[in-house]
Design a protein around this motif. Structure first.
Motif, PDB file in Angstrom:
ATOM      1  N   GLY A 135       1.845   2.402   7.883  1.00 22.24           N
ATOM      2  CA  GLY A 135       1.139   1.926   6.685  1.00 22.24           C
ATOM      3  C   GLY A 135       0.113   2.743   5.974  1.00 22.24           C
ATOM      4  O   GLY A 135      -0.017   3.854   6.516  1.00 22.24           O
ATOM      5  N   ILE A 136      -0.672   2.130   5.375  1.00 21.71           N
ATOM      6  CA  ILE A 136      -1.621   2.968   4.413  1.00 21.71           C
ATOM      7  C   ILE A 136      -2.617   3.267   5.494  1.00 21.71           C
ATOM      8  O   ILE A 136      -3.242   4.513   5.014  1.00 21.71           O
ATOM      9  CB  ILE A 136      -2.315   2.001   3.288  1.00 21.71           C
ATOM     10  N   LEU A 137      -3.029   2.744   6.526  1.00 22.19           N
ATOM     11  CA  LEU A 137      -4.068   3.480   7.239  1.00 22.19           C
ATOM     12  C   LEU A 137      -3.549   4.762   7.816  1.00 22.19           C
ATOM     13  O   LEU A 137      -4.354   5.571   8.375  1.00 22.19           O
ATOM     14  CB  LEU A 137      -4.524   2.274   8.412  1.00 22.19           C
ATOM     15  N   TRP A 138      -2.418   4.801   8.278  1.00 22.16           N
ATOM     16  CA  TRP A 138      -1.668   5.964   8.898  1.00 22.16           C
ATOM     17  C   TRP A 138      -1.145   6.980   7.965  1.00 22.16           C
ATOM     18  O   TRP A 138      -1.297   8.251   8.180  1.00 22.16           O
ATOM     19  CB  TRP A 138      -0.558   5.439   9.685  1.00 22.16           C
ATOM     20  N   ALA A 139      -0.849   6.577   6.677  1.00 15.56           N
ATOM     21  CA  ALA A 139      -0.530   7.410   5.699  1.00 15.56           C
ATOM     22  C   ALA A 139      -1.331   8.552   5.290  1.00 15.56           C
ATOM     23  O   ALA A 139      -2.797   8.533   5.359  1.00 15.56           O
ATOM     24  CB  ALA A 139       0.128   6.825   4.382  1.00 15.56           C
ATOM     25  N   GLN A 140      -0.958   9.751   4.880  1.00 15.66           N
ATOM     26  CA  GLN A 140      -1.766  10.898   4.231  1.00 15.66           C
ATOM     27  C   GLN A 140      -1.007  11.508   3.056  1.00 15.66           C
ATOM     28  O   GLN A 140       0.113  11.525   2.981  1.00 15.66           O
ATOM     29  CB  GLN A 140      -2.094  11.765   5.442  1.00 15.66           C
ATOM     30  N   GLY A 141      -2.047  12.168   2.326  1.00 17.82           N
ATOM     31  CA  GLY A 141      -1.374  13.180   1.378  1.00 17.82           C
ATOM     32  C   GLY A 141      -0.750  12.430   0.292  1.00 17.82           C
ATOM     33  O   GLY A 141      -1.120  11.320   0.070  1.00 17.82           O
ATOM     34  N   GLU A 142       0.533  13.058  -0.142  1.00 19.52           N
ATOM     35  CA  GLU A 142       1.335  12.250  -1.161  1.00 19.52           C
ATOM     36  C   GLU A 142       1.747  10.830  -0.576  1.00 19.52           C
ATOM     37  O   GLU A 142       1.964   9.989  -1.621  1.00 19.52           O
ATOM     38  CB  GLU A 142       2.474  13.156  -1.464  1.00 19.52           C
ATOM     39  N   TYR A 144       0.157   8.951   1.179  1.00 20.61           N
ATOM     40  CA  TYR A 144      -0.834   7.938   0.926  1.00 20.61           C
ATOM     41  C   TYR A 144      -0.930   7.387  -0.395  1.00 20.61           C
ATOM     42  O   TYR A 144      -1.225   6.236  -0.822  1.00 20.61           O
ATOM     43  CB  TYR A 144      -2.031   8.515   1.443  1.00 20.61           C
ATOM     44  N   LYS A 145      -0.809   8.405  -1.467  1.00 27.68           N
ATOM     45  CA  LYS A 145      -0.991   7.957  -2.898  1.00 27.68           C
ATOM     46  C   LYS A 145       0.107   7.132  -3.410  1.00 27.68           C
ATOM     47  O   LYS A 145      -0.143   6.124  -3.822  1.00 27.68           O
ATOM     48  CB  LYS A 145      -0.878   9.145  -3.556  1.00 27.68           C
ATOM     49  N   LEU A 151       0.737  -0.826  -3.180  1.00 32.99           N
ATOM     50  CA  LEU A 151      -0.320  -1.971  -2.895  1.00 32.99           C
ATOM     51  C   LEU A 151      -1.294  -2.356  -4.057  1.00 32.99           C
ATOM     52  O   LEU A 151      -1.838  -3.436  -4.110  1.00 32.99           O
ATOM     53  CB  LEU A 151      -1.256  -1.664  -1.766  1.00 32.99           C
ATOM     54  N   ALA A 152      -1.702  -1.256  -4.915  1.00 30.39           N
ATOM     55  CA  ALA A 152      -2.639  -1.793  -6.247  1.00 30.39           C
ATOM     56  C   ALA A 152      -2.284  -2.886  -6.711  1.00 30.39           C
ATOM     57  O   ALA A 152      -3.656  -3.655  -7.155  1.00 30.39           O
ATOM     58  CB  ALA A 152      -2.767  -0.505  -7.097  1.00 30.39           C
ATOM     59  N   PRO A 153      -1.403  -3.421  -7.286  1.00 27.30           N
ATOM     60  CA  PRO A 153      -1.106  -4.632  -7.861  1.00 27.30           C
ATOM     61  C   PRO A 153      -1.566  -5.955  -7.266  1.00 27.30           C
ATOM     62  O   PRO A 153      -2.160  -6.984  -7.696  1.00 27.30           O
ATOM     63  CB  PRO A 153       0.408  -4.835  -8.428  1.00 27.30           C
ATOM     64  N   ALA A 154      -1.419  -5.741  -5.813  1.00 28.76           N
ATOM     65  CA  ALA A 154      -2.105  -6.985  -5.001  1.00 28.76           C
ATOM     66  C   ALA A 154      -3.462  -7.004  -4.853  1.00 28.76           C
ATOM     67  O   ALA A 154      -3.876  -8.341  -4.556  1.00 28.76           O
ATOM     68  CB  ALA A 154      -1.402  -6.843  -3.776  1.00 28.76           C
ATOM     69  N   PHE A 155      -4.216  -5.919  -5.215  1.00 27.58           N
ATOM     70  CA  PHE A 155      -5.563  -6.070  -4.964  1.00 27.58           C
ATOM     71  C   PHE A 155      -6.396  -5.728  -6.513  1.00 27.58           C
ATOM     72  O   PHE A 155      -7.693  -5.527  -6.450  1.00 27.58           O
ATOM     73  CB  PHE A 155      -5.951  -4.898  -4.039  1.00 27.58           C
ATOM     74  N   ASN A 307      13.098  -1.354  -9.554  1.00 31.07           N
ATOM     75  CA  ASN A 307      13.578   0.122  -9.254  1.00 31.07           C
ATOM     76  C   ASN A 307      12.536   1.369  -9.215  1.00 31.07           C
ATOM     77  O   ASN A 307      12.813   2.256  -9.499  1.00 31.07           O
ATOM     78  CB  ASN A 307      14.584   0.300 -10.138  1.00 31.07           C
ATOM     79  N   SER A 308      11.175   0.849  -9.000  1.00 28.11           N
ATOM     80  CA  SER A 308      10.142   1.741  -8.903  1.00 28.11           C
ATOM     81  C   SER A 308      10.243   2.884  -7.978  1.00 28.11           C
ATOM     82  O   SER A 308      10.833   2.541  -6.862  1.00 28.11           O
ATOM     83  CB  SER A 308       8.799   0.842  -8.837  1.00 28.11           C
ATOM     84  N   ASP A 309       9.986   3.870  -8.232  1.00 24.68           N
ATOM     85  CA  ASP A 309       9.781   4.911  -7.154  1.00 24.68           C
ATOM     86  C   ASP A 309       8.540   4.787  -6.063  1.00 24.68           C
ATOM     87  O   ASP A 309       8.223   5.616  -5.251  1.00 24.68           O
ATOM     88  CB  ASP A 309       9.511   6.528  -7.795  1.00 24.68           C
ATOM     89  N   LEU A 310       7.957   3.633  -6.107  1.00 23.00           N
ATOM     90  CA  LEU A 310       6.760   3.308  -5.655  1.00 23.00           C
ATOM     91  C   LEU A 310       7.241   2.311  -4.459  1.00 23.00           C
ATOM     92  O   LEU A 310       6.333   1.698  -3.582  1.00 23.00           O
ATOM     93  CB  LEU A 310       5.637   2.661  -6.266  1.00 23.00           C
TER      94      LEU A 310
END
Length: 545
Positions: A135-142, A144-145, A151-155, A307-310
């Motif tokens: 998840g986001i705590l583990w991710a790095q670089g692209e 992580y972005k 996750l941004a819409p949820a916060f 169909n987002s790339d996110l």
């Protein structure tokens, strides 16, 4: 020199492919040796500045064991910064070294480059991956972005505004429960273990009530309490943990701690899978109103329907759920427990906060909570300053860097420098708790719980203002990896505290003789000395006016 490992591989591969004789093989070996030597020389052309710091207290572990076993690691870090300067060096496991940074200018530079120049160590990522998933705590670089954007819409402010009534509902459930307990006791006040009553994170993240406000057993709270209630790690457990920093295989040994973490991981995974299946089923049956989605995971899943790339993978969604359970639930519950303890210690601060809430009249809305209750805001941020949930951060440099400092640093050789060279592979430490309470940064009353410091223009010392993080605190980190749930956590904290303080008076059960200690759960947690587990019993009575 332009040499890298890929170049070495190509050269050696070419030698071997052309050499089948013993002489050819010898030539290839000589080539490997020469290239490796050249590579090492190239890497040594940029060296990490050698700094002063505490002496190695343990031949194998440096000062690492001393830090882990200390009852107050922040005090250790602050003492070292006072003696050796705001940027100093500490010896670590098996001859390693780590640069500790407390200098405001150096911190600004570091956080501007985190997640690109400074990243999680491979050992830290291994532990996070095994415990919480990718998840986001583990991710790095692209990666992580991408995860942060998903996750941004949820916060967002809009989402948190919708969550606010859920926070209030949970706080009022606690109030009703406490009222019933007081009525049943036949007295005007009772002793309540307050840490057991903080459950709104379950509702807001998952549209699920874990039941601790209704007296039901909750496996999600039990697993965190179990870790905090476990005996202190043995010397062997600590040794294996510190060796795992150099040799990750030690992280797989079945120590008491790793067994507990595995049990926690399994419990969180079972809960998360069950909730995920239920949310999917309700969505298919039309139970969820897509226009009024009221859970963080629901919003994340809604984004995945596009169909987002996110889009997040199923493994990532499961990991985010476990992170929200571990980081969200635990950090908020611990912060509110610390707040009630501090208010119980100081009746004047508690009464001042209560009078502000009563004078306001109506129940504060989301907008009111942001700007209309200055003393509530001050109390919340003072708790976050004095009791941050994370003691320190450790990262590793993945490229050479030069870190500027605001105050000159004396190197190990006695040279005075205005910047520190950091070679690739160097470990960097940020002592968050120490910086938040540093006398040299926050002034002579830095260790004192004093919300009033947040209410005047000159309340925050100039050196603290030079810390460019949110409200000059490192509690939520800073830079690209600033805690994405900051707004969520602050709003929930203020809601729960406002309802409880408005309706109840809190006192230390044993009066001024009460002593509080910190026990290490998933995060550091308060406990009244002499109690079991993580119990924080406070005397609670209704506020009668």
């Amino acid at each position: 020199m332009g040499l890298d490992l890929y170049s070495v591989f190509l050269t050696v591969h070419g030698c071997l492919s052309r050499s089948t004789t013993l002489i050819g093989a010898a030539a290839a070996i000589a080539t490997i040796w020469a290239l490796r030597r050249a590579l090492r020389v190239a890497q040594r052309t940029f060296r990490t500045t050698r700094l002063r710091g505490p002496p190695r207290t343990n031949l194998a572990f440096g000062v690492s064991r001393q830090i882990i076993e200390s009852a107050d690691a922040a005090a250790l870090y602050e003492a070292w910064a006072g003696k050796y300067g705001a940027v100093y060096e500490v010896p670590t496991t098996l001859g390693g070294r780590k640069i500790m940074i407390s200098d405001p200018r150096a911190l600004t530079h570091y956080f501007s480059k985190e997640t690109w120049s400074y990243v999680l160590t491979s050992e830290t990522r291994l532990i996070i991956r095994r415990t919480l998933g990718p998840g986001i705590l583990w991710a790095q670089g692209e990666d992580y972005k991408r995860q942060r954007k998903s996750l941004a819409p949820a916060f967002s402010q809009a989402a948190i505004r919708k969550f606010t009534p859920i926070f209030y509902n949970s706080a009022h459930k606690a109030k009703v429960g406490w009222d019933a307990m007081i009525d049943a006791s036949g007295s005007d006040g009772i002793v309540i273990k307050v840490q057991n009553w903080l459950d709104s994170i379950g509702l807001a993240c998952f549209s699920h009530d874990f039941g601790s406000l209704d007296g039901k057993p909750a496996s999600v709270t039990a697993v965190f309490d179990m870790i905090a209630s476990s005996p202190k790690p043995s010397a062997v457990d600590i040794g294996f943990f510190l060796l795992s920093v150099v040799f990750p295989v030690f992280a797989y040994l079945p120590t008491t701690r790793t067994k507990l973490l595995h049990e926690m991981q399994q419990t969180m995974e079972d809960i998360s899978k069950e909730l995920l299946a239920r949310i999917k089923k309700e969505k298919e049956e039309g139970v969820h109103d897509e226009k009024e989605e009221r859970s963080i995971i629901g919003i994340l899943m809604k984004g995945n329907d596009s169909n987002s790339d996110l889009q997040s993978s199923p493994e990532e969604v499961l990991a985010q759920m476990k992170i929200l359970l571990a980081a969200g639930y635990e950090t908020t519950a611990v912060a509110i427990t610390w707040a009630l303890l501090e208010l119980a210690k100081d009746p004047d601060i508690q009464n001042k906060l209560r009078q502000e809430l009563l004078a306001f009249g109506e129940e504060p809305t989301y907008n009111h909570l942001q700007s209309s209750l200055p003393y509530l805001d001050a109390v919340v941020h003072e708790v976050l300053r004095v009791h941050p949930p994370v003691v320190d951060l450790i990262r590793v440099a993945v490229e050479n860097d030069i870190i500027p400092v605001s105050e000159s640093v004396i190197t190990k050789s006695g040279e005075v420098v205005d910047s520190v060279s950091v070679a690739r592979g160097t470990l960097i430490g940020i002592p968050i708790s120490s910086i938040n309470k540093s006398v040299s940064i926050w002034g002579p009353d830095a260790k004192v719980f004093r919300p009033e410091r947040w209410l005047t223009e000159d309340g925050i010392p100039k050196k603290a203002q030079d810390i460019k993080a949110y409200r000059h605190l490192l509690t939520f980190s800073d830079g690209p990896r600033t805690c994405i749930g900051k707004g969520f956590a602050l709003t929930e904290f203020k809601v729960v505290l406002s309802v409880l303080v408005r309706n109840f008076v809190f006192q230390l059960r044993d009066g001024s003789d009460t002593r509080v200690e910190v026990v290490q759960g998933l995060l550091p947690r308060p406990r009244i000395v002499g109690e079991q587990g993580v119990d924080v019993p406070l005397r609670v009575r209704r506020y009668e006016g």
